[in-house]
Structure formats: C-alpha cells, structure tokens
Design an enzyme around this catalytic site. Structure first.
Site, PDB file in Angstrom:
ATOM      1  N   GLY A   6       0.829  -1.222   0.000  1.00 51.03           N
ATOM      2  CA  GLY A   6       0.000   0.000   0.000  1.00 51.03           C
ATOM      3  C   GLY A   6       0.850   1.253   0.000  1.00 51.03           C
ATOM      4  N   GLY A   9      -0.377   4.902  -0.787  1.00 54.95           N
ATOM      5  CA  GLY A   9      -1.420   5.496   0.044  1.00 54.95           C
ATOM      6  C   GLY A   9      -0.909   6.692   0.831  1.00 54.95           C
ATOM      7  N   ILE A  57      -1.080  -1.741  -5.648  1.00 59.12           N
ATOM      8  CA  ILE A  57      -1.844  -2.301  -6.771  1.00 59.12           C
ATOM      9  C   ILE A  57      -1.748  -1.398  -8.007  1.00 59.12           C
ATOM     10  CG2 ILE A  57      -3.526  -3.790  -5.610  1.00 59.12           C
ATOM     11  CD1 ILE A  57      -5.473  -1.402  -5.685  1.00 59.12           C
ATOM     12  N   ARG A  58      -1.266  -0.161  -7.813  1.00 53.29           N
ATOM     13  CA  ARG A  58      -1.090   0.752  -8.954  1.00 53.29           C
ATOM     14  C   ARG A  58       0.337   1.258  -9.012  1.00 53.29           C
ATOM     15  NH1 ARG A  58      -6.400   1.770  -7.862  1.00 53.29           N
ATOM     16  NH2 ARG A  58      -5.796   2.791  -5.927  1.00 53.29           N
ATOM     17  N   ASP A  72      -0.945  -7.026  -5.332  1.00 54.29           N
ATOM     18  CA  ASP A  72      -2.270  -7.031  -4.728  1.00 54.29           C
ATOM     19  C   ASP A  72      -2.147  -7.979  -3.525  1.00 54.29           C
ATOM     20  OD1 ASP A  72      -4.812  -7.729  -3.966  1.00 54.29           O
ATOM     21  OD2 ASP A  72      -5.606  -7.858  -6.006  1.00 54.29           O
ATOM     22  N   TYR A 128     -14.423  -1.982   8.683  1.00 51.61           N
ATOM     23  CA  TYR A 128     -13.004  -1.634   8.849  1.00 51.61           C
ATOM     24  C   TYR A 128     -12.564  -1.880  10.295  1.00 51.61           C
ATOM     25  CZ  TYR A 128      -9.032   1.707   9.166  1.00 51.61           C
ATOM     26  OH  TYR A 128      -7.823   2.307   9.373  1.00 51.61           O
ATOM     27  N   ILE A 183      -4.749  10.708  10.428  1.00 51.48           N
ATOM     28  CA  ILE A 183      -3.413  11.227  10.128  1.00 51.48           C
ATOM     29  C   ILE A 183      -3.544  12.376   9.118  1.00 51.48           C
ATOM     30  CG2 ILE A 183      -1.094  10.660   9.268  1.00 51.48           C
ATOM     31  CD1 ILE A 183      -1.846   9.131  11.827  1.00 51.48           C
TER      32      ILE A 183
HETATM   33  C1  AKB Z   1     -10.270   6.327   8.731  1.00 52.63           C
HETATM   34  O1  AKB Z   1     -10.805   7.432   8.905  1.00 52.63           O
HETATM   35  O2  AKB Z   1     -10.877   5.339   8.329  1.00 52.63           O
HETATM   36  C2  AKB Z   1      -8.810   6.186   9.089  1.00 52.63           C
HETATM   37  C3  AKB Z   1      -8.611   5.704  10.478  1.00 52.63           C
HETATM   38  C4  AKB Z   1      -8.912   6.587  11.619  1.00 52.63           C
HETATM   39  O3  AKB Z   1      -8.206   4.595  10.682  1.00 52.63           O
HETATM   40  N1  AKB Z   1      -8.135   7.429   8.883  1.00 52.63           N
END
Ligand code: AKB
Length: 312
Positions: free
Chosen positions: A6, A9, A33-34, A47, A137, A167
């Site tokens: 990644g 990113g 991946i790019r 990937d 997530y 971040i």
């Molecule tokens: C998100 O907003 O999904 C991320 C995180 C806080 O893990 N920046």
C-alpha cells in the site's frame, strides 16, 4: 530488504521516503496495486490478496521486514464490506503467514481508533477494554490485532502495531477514511474554497500530524523486543479536535476562510469513535511523545500547501 504494501497510500507515500532516507533506497521494495507516479526505491505491483505473488517477491528480494499498509479504510469499507474484509483480512493473514514462514525480523501493522465503539469511555479510550466496533473496517482491525498477537505467540513473529488516529499531512491525500476531512480542509483553505464538512461541528476525534505518525512507527520499530509488552496494538495520541476547532485554528491565518456543515453517513462513524486515547502504555514502553499540537500542525500544513499551490 524492507517491503512496504500500500505504498502509494497516504501514509505509505511518506513512510517509503522516510525508510529510504534511513536505510537507503536500494533497501526498500515499494509495492502497491497501482504504479506510483514517482517511486521511492524499487517498485513491484502487488495485490495483497494474491499470496503467491507476495511469497514470490519475498523470496526474490530476500525481504526481512514488512510494513503492511494496504487497507480499505472506514468510509469506503461501509460501501463495499466484502472488498474491505478481503483486502484487510486476507491481506494481513498473507503477510503474517509469509513473514513467519520466511523467518522475518519484524512486521508493522497499523491498527486504528476504529477498533473502539460501545462499552468504553469515549472521552478517553483505554488501552485495554472492550473492542466493539461498528464498521467493517473496525472489525477487520480488531481481528487483525488478535491475529498479530496469535502469530507472535504461536510462531514467534515480531509483529508490532499502533492504533492510529486520523493522520494529517501535506505530502499525500487520504482516500476512503472518515478522518479525511481534516486533510481536505487545509487544501480548501489554501485554494480559497468554501469547505463542506461531512462531520458535525462538535464531533471530536483523535488526530496526529504525519511527522509524528512516522516518528511513532520508527520509535515502535526501533524499541528493543522485550520492551514491547503489548502485541495486539498500542494506543497513540497526539491531539484531539472537532471540525469547529480545526476551522478556528485555520481562521487565525486565513480569516476569510468559510466552512459549511453537511453531515453524511461518515458523521455517524465519527460519533461512534473516541474523542481521545489513553496512550500511557506507549509512553511507558517505548517513550512515545508527540511533537505537534493543532496550531503547530496548522502552521506547517498551511506553509507547505501555500508553496505547492503557488507553484501551479
Ligand atoms: C479512517 O478514517 O478510516 C482512518 C482511520 C482513523 O483509521 N483514517
């Protein structure tokens, strides 16, 4: 050789350059991946759901450490849960398995404030406490933390992890996260645009400047192995603010800047996350100390972005 997944990113872009500066570009294998626009070190397409490709690259380059940053973030994950689960869960398991088989020195895995949800004091999320996330997530990060601990205990893999807040940096743009607004707001301010904020004015979140995020990664990864007492993931805190507070911080330098609130589904994600984190364990175990507060970050962000947009 150090492999970064990644790497195109938001954090990967900056971390790849910081690792190249520390260890030399010839020691860094940048993957994504790019294709990147300007790679730091050697680049290979990867990937992370393709375990065979990962294993081949590790063997071909003699990889001894992985910084595993490839991930689908919170907001995008809610729109495509199966993609988020595949990339975040399979990707991590592939990295842990290949790293353990190869007898690697170290692995870094970023977790997130998204692991938190109901059942804790949301004003100050504890290091230890129930982890009841409400996003795909967040679920993948809780499971990921437990897998890291499992690989440490069962395979002796030295995997280390941080629960990152949002971040913020001028070098790269985030994508698909809930905290992205706190980067986008600076770009709008410098370009003289009205900013439409998708998080309500009073919703506080933990945040961190990119310089501190890179410092946290290096401090953690440099710490002696026996100093690491937490093998799931460490809370790390730097600052905490609401959209209203970051707006006020920017207005000190850009009094004409305007913002409107247009909360959407990301506001609900943000509301379920803590305002701040208790990071005493990180301070105790590997002497974590952030350097930037909100106003120091605002000054630095505006100064760098002014230069960038003026050159266009
Ligand atoms: C998100 O907003 O999904 C991320 C995180 C806080 O893990 N920046």
């Amino acid at each position: 050789m150090i492999l970064i997944t990644g790497a195109n990113g938001q954090i990967g872009t900056v971390l790849s350059a910081a690792l190249a500066e520390r260890y030399g570009a010839e020691q860094i294998l940048v993957t994504d991946i790019r294709q990147p626009t300007s790679p730091t070190g050697r680049f290979e397409l990867l990937d992370v759901t393709d375990k065979g490709r990962l294993r081949d690259l590790v063997g071909q380059y003699g990889v001894t450490q992985v910084y595993h940053l490839a991930s689908i973030l919170s907001a995008r994950g809610e729109k495509d849960p199966s993609l988020a689960w595949r990339v975040n869960m399979e990707g991590l398991l592939h990295v842990l398995d290949v790293a353990a088989d190869a007898g690697m020195e170290k692995v870094f895995f970023p977790s997130s404030i998204a692991v938190f949800g109901d059942g804790i004091d949301l004003q100050m999320a504890p290091q230890d406490g129930p982890l009841l996330p409400q996003t795909v997530y967040g679920i993948s990060k809780v499971a990921g933390e437990l897998w890291c601990d499992h690989y440490f205990r069962t395979r002796g893999l030295d995997v280390r992890s941080l629960r990152f807040p949002g971040i913020i940096g001028y070098q790269s743009l985030p994508g698909g996260g809930t905290t992205d607004y706190a980067v986008e707001i600076y770009h709008a301010a410098v370009q003289g645009e009205v900013f439409r904020c998708y998080v309500a004015s009073d919703v506080k979140l933990p945040m961190m400047y990119m310089d501190d995020a890179i410092k946290a990664i290096f401090d953690l990864m440099d710490a002696p192995k026996d100093a690491i007492t937490i093998r799931q993931s460490y809370n790390v805190a730097a600052m905490s603010f609401s959209p209203r507070e970051i707006y006020q911080s920017i207005r000190q330098y850009k009094p004409e800047f305007q913002m409107e609130y247009v909360p959407d589904y990301r506001n609900e994600i943000a509301r379920a996350w803590p305002d701040d984190l208790d990071d005493d364990a990180a301070r105790r175990d590997w002497h974590w100390r952030p350097e930037f507060d909100l106003d120091a970050m605002t000054r630095d962000m505006l100064a760098h972005l002014e230069v960038r947009y003026a050159a266009r």
